[in-house]
Design a protein around this motif. Structure first.
Motif, PDB file in Angstrom:
ATOM      1  N   VAL A  31      23.783   6.514   0.779  1.00 27.59           N
ATOM      2  CA  VAL A  31      23.412   5.857  -0.468  1.00 27.59           C
ATOM      3  C   VAL A  31      22.200   6.577  -1.033  1.00 27.59           C
ATOM      4  CG1 VAL A  31      22.627   3.714  -1.546  1.00 27.59           C
ATOM      5  CG2 VAL A  31      24.246   3.636   0.360  1.00 27.59           C
ATOM      6  N   ILE A  32      22.223   6.822  -2.328  1.00 23.38           N
ATOM      7  CA  ILE A  32      21.102   7.471  -3.010  1.00 23.38           C
ATOM      8  C   ILE A  32      20.624   6.548  -4.122  1.00 23.38           C
ATOM      9  CG2 ILE A  32      20.353   9.449  -4.389  1.00 23.38           C
ATOM     10  CD1 ILE A  32      22.661  11.050  -3.058  1.00 23.38           C
ATOM     11  N   LEU A  33      19.331   6.281  -4.132  1.00 22.03           N
ATOM     12  CA  LEU A  33      18.692   5.561  -5.234  1.00 22.03           C
ATOM     13  C   LEU A  33      17.827   6.577  -5.958  1.00 22.03           C
ATOM     14  CD1 LEU A  33      17.651   3.103  -6.849  1.00 22.03           C
ATOM     15  CD2 LEU A  33      15.977   2.750  -5.034  1.00 22.03           C
ATOM     16  N   LEU A  34      18.146   6.819  -7.225  1.00 18.61           N
ATOM     17  CA  LEU A  34      17.376   7.776  -8.021  1.00 18.61           C
ATOM     18  C   LEU A  34      16.650   7.036  -9.124  1.00 18.61           C
ATOM     19  CD1 LEU A  34      16.703  10.779  -8.719  1.00 18.61           C
ATOM     20  CD2 LEU A  34      18.595  10.659 -10.339  1.00 18.61           C
ATOM     21  N   PHE A  71      17.382   3.803 -13.528  1.00 21.08           N
ATOM     22  CA  PHE A  71      17.666   4.104 -12.132  1.00 21.08           C
ATOM     23  C   PHE A  71      19.171   4.087 -11.930  1.00 21.08           C
ATOM     24  CE2 PHE A  71      17.732  -0.474 -12.125  1.00 21.08           C
ATOM     25  CZ  PHE A  71      18.677  -0.807 -11.179  1.00 21.08           C
ATOM     26  N   VAL A  72      19.598   4.713 -10.855  1.00 25.57           N
ATOM     27  CA  VAL A  72      21.007   4.706 -10.497  1.00 25.57           C
ATOM     28  C   VAL A  72      21.108   4.595  -8.978  1.00 25.57           C
ATOM     29  CG1 VAL A  72      21.210   7.241 -10.379  1.00 25.57           C
ATOM     30  CG2 VAL A  72      23.242   5.866 -10.786  1.00 25.57           C
ATOM     31  N   ILE A  73      22.083   3.814  -8.530  1.00 31.54           N
ATOM     32  CA  ILE A  73      22.400   3.732  -7.107  1.00 31.54           C
ATOM     33  C   ILE A  73      23.791   4.320  -6.945  1.00 31.54           C
ATOM     34  CG2 ILE A  73      22.793   2.221  -5.131  1.00 31.54           C
ATOM     35  CD1 ILE A  73      20.855   0.210  -6.454  1.00 31.54           C
ATOM     36  N   TRP A  74      23.901   5.339  -6.121  1.00 35.98           N
ATOM     37  CA  TRP A  74      25.165   6.028  -5.888  1.00 35.98           C
ATOM     38  C   TRP A  74      25.460   6.004  -4.395  1.00 35.98           C
ATOM     39  CZ3 TRP A  74      26.503  10.053  -2.749  1.00 35.98           C
ATOM     40  CH2 TRP A  74      27.769  10.599  -2.940  1.00 35.98           C
ATOM     41  N   ALA A  75      26.727   5.887  -4.040  1.00 35.07           N
ATOM     42  CA  ALA A  75      27.129   5.938  -2.633  1.00 35.07           C
ATOM     43  C   ALA A  75      28.404   6.743  -2.502  1.00 35.07           C
ATOM     44  CB  ALA A  75      27.341   4.525  -2.089  1.00 35.07           C
TER      45      ALA A  75
END
Length: 173
Positions: A31-34, A71-75
């Motif tokens: 998971v990436i939180l940018l 912000f964006v949360i990507w998985a």
């Protein structure tokens, strides 16, 4: 300074694309939180040009928009996608844990509740669920007691090491 900022946005977008492409092909759930921590410092002359000088008349609520940070949360696995219209940095950790189905601390559960009443909370003020903007010291605000409660918990978490309630701010192992 605006051109420099826009160039760096492009560079950051490209780097994020490369990061996502890499992790799309990794077997380990990732998971990436940018996000960023603030908008860029655009010089007064540029702000004058962009807004025709109107920014000098902005109130606290309007000035806060200058500090909005996406912000964006990507998985690399399925997570529920959603759009959050307004939030603030203090809630991002809780939003991340909700998104991935992680366990929440007592403080994060408190944040879930308070976010329903105060969706955006910053050092410049806050928006209430009623859609109105309030200064932090506005004792007439219907949310003033919640703001005070939040401040006490923040103090206990960040400053009051001697009396910190560990079980409220940390997950038990």
């Amino acid at each position: 300074d605006v051109g420099y900022y826009l160039s760096l946005i492009k560079y950051s977008d490209d780097a994020f694309e490369n990061l996502v492409k890499y992790y799309e092909n990794v077997d380990e759930p990732t998971v990436i939180l940018l996000t960023g921590d603030h908008q860029p410092r655009i010089h007064d002359e540029s702000m004058d040009s962009i807004t025709k000088g109107e920014w000098h008349k902005w109130n606290n609520e309007e000035m806060m928009r200058r500090y909005a940070v996406p912000f964006v949360i990507w998985a690399n696995y399925d997570i529920d996608g959603k759009t959050i219209e307004k939030t603030s940095m203090n809630y991002l950790q809780t939003i991340l844990m909700e998104t991935i189905g992680g366990d929440l601390t007592g403080f994060q559960k408190f944040q879930q509740d308070i976010q329903k009443e105060i969706p955006v909370l910053t050092s410049n003020g806050y928006w209430g669920a009623d859609g109105k903007f309030y200064d932090l010291e506005d004792k007439k605000s219907p949310y003033y007691d919640l703001i005070q409660e939040y401040a006490i918990l923040q103090y206990n978490d960040l400053t009051d090491y001697k009396n910190r309630v560990e079980d409220f701010f940390e997950l038990k192992q």
